[in-house]
Design an enzyme around this catalytic site. Structure first.
Site, PDB file in Angstrom:
ATOM      1  N   THR A   1     119.602 -71.560  -4.563  1.00  0.00           N
ATOM      2  CA  THR A   1     118.778 -72.773  -4.530  1.00  0.00           C
ATOM      3  C   THR A   1     118.482 -73.117  -3.069  1.00  0.00           C
ATOM      4  O   THR A   1     119.314 -72.839  -2.196  1.00  0.00           O
ATOM      5  CB  THR A   1     119.501 -73.941  -5.271  1.00  0.00           C
ATOM      6  OG1 THR A   1     118.568 -74.973  -5.541  1.00  0.00           O
ATOM      7  CG2 THR A   1     120.667 -74.514  -4.484  1.00  0.00           C
TER       8      THR A   1
ATOM      9  N   ASP B   1     124.023 -88.174  -1.400  1.00  0.00           N
ATOM     10  CA  ASP B   1     124.857 -88.635  -2.509  1.00  0.00           C
ATOM     11  C   ASP B   1     124.698 -87.642  -3.670  1.00  0.00           C
ATOM     12  O   ASP B   1     123.617 -87.544  -4.264  1.00  0.00           O
ATOM     13  CB  ASP B   1     124.415 -90.048  -2.943  1.00  0.00           C
ATOM     14  CG  ASP B   1     125.330 -90.657  -4.003  1.00  0.00           C
ATOM     15  OD1 ASP B   1     126.169 -89.933  -4.562  1.00  0.00           O
ATOM     16  OD2 ASP B   1     125.177 -91.862  -4.273  1.00  0.00           O
TER      17      ASP B   1
ATOM     18  N   ASP C   1     124.501 -83.744 -13.804  1.00  0.00           N
ATOM     19  CA  ASP C   1     123.872 -84.285 -15.027  1.00  0.00           C
ATOM     20  C   ASP C   1     122.351 -84.132 -14.961  1.00  0.00           C
ATOM     21  O   ASP C   1     121.704 -83.865 -15.981  1.00  0.00           O
ATOM     22  CB  ASP C   1     124.233 -85.764 -15.194  1.00  0.00           C
ATOM     23  CG  ASP C   1     125.740 -85.978 -15.216  1.00  0.00           C
ATOM     24  OD1 ASP C   1     126.459 -85.054 -15.634  1.00  0.00           O
ATOM     25  OD2 ASP C   1     126.192 -87.065 -14.802  1.00  0.00           O
TER      26      ASP C   1
ATOM     27  N   GLY D   1     127.027 -92.280 -16.353  1.00  0.00           N
ATOM     28  CA  GLY D   1     127.678 -91.689 -17.527  1.00  0.00           C
ATOM     29  C   GLY D   1     127.092 -90.314 -17.800  1.00  0.00           C
ATOM     30  O   GLY D   1     125.883 -90.118 -17.740  1.00  0.00           O
TER      31      GLY D   1
ATOM     32  N   GLY E   1     123.693 -72.903  -5.404  1.00  0.00           N
ATOM     33  CA  GLY E   1     122.936 -72.604  -6.620  1.00  0.00           C
ATOM     34  C   GLY E   1     123.827 -72.521  -7.841  1.00  0.00           C
ATOM     35  O   GLY E   1     124.646 -73.400  -8.084  1.00  0.00           O
TER      36      GLY E   1
ATOM     37  N   ALA F   1     124.343 -90.564 -20.732  1.00  0.00           N
ATOM     38  CA  ALA F   1     123.070 -91.236 -20.428  1.00  0.00           C
ATOM     39  C   ALA F   1     122.338 -90.560 -19.268  1.00  0.00           C
ATOM     40  O   ALA F   1     121.099 -90.500 -19.271  1.00  0.00           O
ATOM     41  CB  ALA F   1     123.340 -92.706 -20.104  1.00  0.00           C
TER      42      ALA F   1
HETATM   43  O1  RIB Z   1     128.408 -87.145 -13.342  1.00  0.00           O
HETATM   44  C1  RIB Z   1     128.295 -88.391 -12.733  1.00  0.00           C
HETATM   45  C2  RIB Z   1     128.773 -89.435 -13.668  1.00  0.00           C
HETATM   46  O2  RIB Z   1     130.153 -89.250 -13.885  1.00  0.00           O
HETATM   47  C3  RIB Z   1     128.656 -90.859 -13.180  1.00  0.00           C
HETATM   48  O3  RIB Z   1     127.444 -91.446 -13.533  1.00  0.00           O
HETATM   49  C4  RIB Z   1     129.858 -91.536 -13.787  1.00  0.00           C
HETATM   50  O4  RIB Z   1     129.534 -92.558 -14.676  1.00  0.00           O
HETATM   51  C5  RIB Z   1     130.657 -90.429 -14.454  1.00  0.00           C
HETATM   52  O5  RIB Z   1     130.374 -90.340 -15.786  1.00  0.00           O
END
Ligand code: RIB
Length: 315
Positions: free
Chosen positions: A240, A247, A253, A38, A224, A41
């Site tokens: 970078t 993966d 995030d 997410g 980068g 999170a």
């Molecule tokens: O950016 C990756 C995230 O996108 C994944 O964890 C998935 O849950 C979506 O929110």
């Protein structure tokens, strides 16, 4: 709090496949894994693993995924006093395909994330007011995201807005956010321009900056990022180091969470150096499978990432 995140909790359902399937096609995958994800999170977990005092404002379902998720956030030292549980919808899920080059395609079913309300946000007013930086994204009700940005601005708290998943028609959001983080495809949706490389990303950053935010960062994966602040004559490319990706899920995030930590706790580094360090951490995450499972703890990272010496070399 150093970092407060308003955003989603999803359970990631990841299938590893030789290539991304075409419409109507059935292909065989090699492996499946389930994990915590997410866009809310994930940066919260990254920030907490870098040692920042972190809180999450979110909503899960009153179900086993939701209960497991809350326990996992606690294990990651995240304040969950404003992570609610609703009976109206199931915890958000994200079926994900990852191909052999580490690229992914993701479907998000928001579920309980959409039940987070402006009222829930208001209940967390004190938490936001006492934070150093607020992070948000668009995997929740967009009205709540906009309200969070407005609240941060009214409290003079810096905001970092990851405009993902991006759509058009979000012009009002730009004027309330300080730092906008978008990737190439999000930059294309927002500007209507193709962004295949660094030069086009610079042009896109200039065009997005005119919409009202203070800083635009366009992340470019192995190339980068491009960074531009209000008042700058032109956008700057922050490169970078190249890595072997297995993966890339959640790398953006990890970048946002790390950047928030550097900006909140090490302001003397400046924006470009912070972007460089955050990208180095994101580059480490893409070398292991999974979303949060690939996020390192600060003690496992090279110490120079937290030192005073400049790592981004001029030119
Ligand atoms: O950016 C990756 C995230 O996108 C994944 O964890 C998935 O849950 C979506 O929110």
């Amino acid at each position: 709090m150093d970092v407060v995140v308003v955003g989603s909790c999803n359970i990631d359902l990841v299938s590893y496949v030789p290539r991304l399937p075409a419409a109507g096609e059935t292909i065989l995958g090699s492996k499946f894994s389930q994990g915590f994800g997410g866009k809310g999170a994930n940066p919260a977990v990254m920030a907490a693993r870098l040692g920042a005092k972190t809180a999450l404002i979110s909503m899960v379902g009153e179900d086993s995924f939701g209960r497991e998720y809350k326990l996992d956030l606690i294990k990651n030292n995240i304040d969950i006093s404003h992570v609610g549980a609703t009976s109206k919808a199931a915890t958000g899920v994200a079926p994900i395909f990852v191909n052999e080059s580490g690229e992914n395609s993701i479907v998000v079913v928001k579920g309980a994330n959409e039940s987070l309300t402006v009222e829930n946000l208001m209940e967390a007013k004190d938490l936001i007011q006492n934070s150093k930086i607020l992070l948000c994204n668009l995997e929740i009700d967009p009205k709540v995201t906009l309200e969070a940005l407005k609240m941060a601005k009214s409290f003079n708290i810096r905001s970092l807005f990851n405009m993902a998943p991006a759509t058009t028609g979000l012009d009002e959001y730009f004027q309330y956010c300080d730092i906008l983080v978008i990737n190439e495809s999000e930059a294309e949706i927002i500007t209507g321009m193709k962004v295949p490389g660094v030069e086009e990303a610079k042009t896109a950053a200039e065009s997005v900056l005119e919409k009202g935010c203070q800083v635009v960062i366009v992340t470019l994966g192995e190339n980068g990022a491009v960074v531009m602040s209000k008042g700058d004559k032109e956008a700057v490319h922050v490169p970078t180091p190249k890595v072997q990706a297995v993966d890339t899920t959640g790398a953006g995030d990890a970048f946002c969470g790390s950047l928030a930590v550097f900006l909140a706790t090490r302001p003397e580094l400046g924006l470009q150096e912070s972007v460089y360090r955050a990208n180095k951490i994101a580059g480490i995450t893409v070398q292991s499978p999974g979303t949060q499972t690939s996020y390192p703890q600060w003690k496992d990272l090279p110490p120079e990432l937290f030192g005073g010496e400049k790592l981004l070399k001029d030119g």
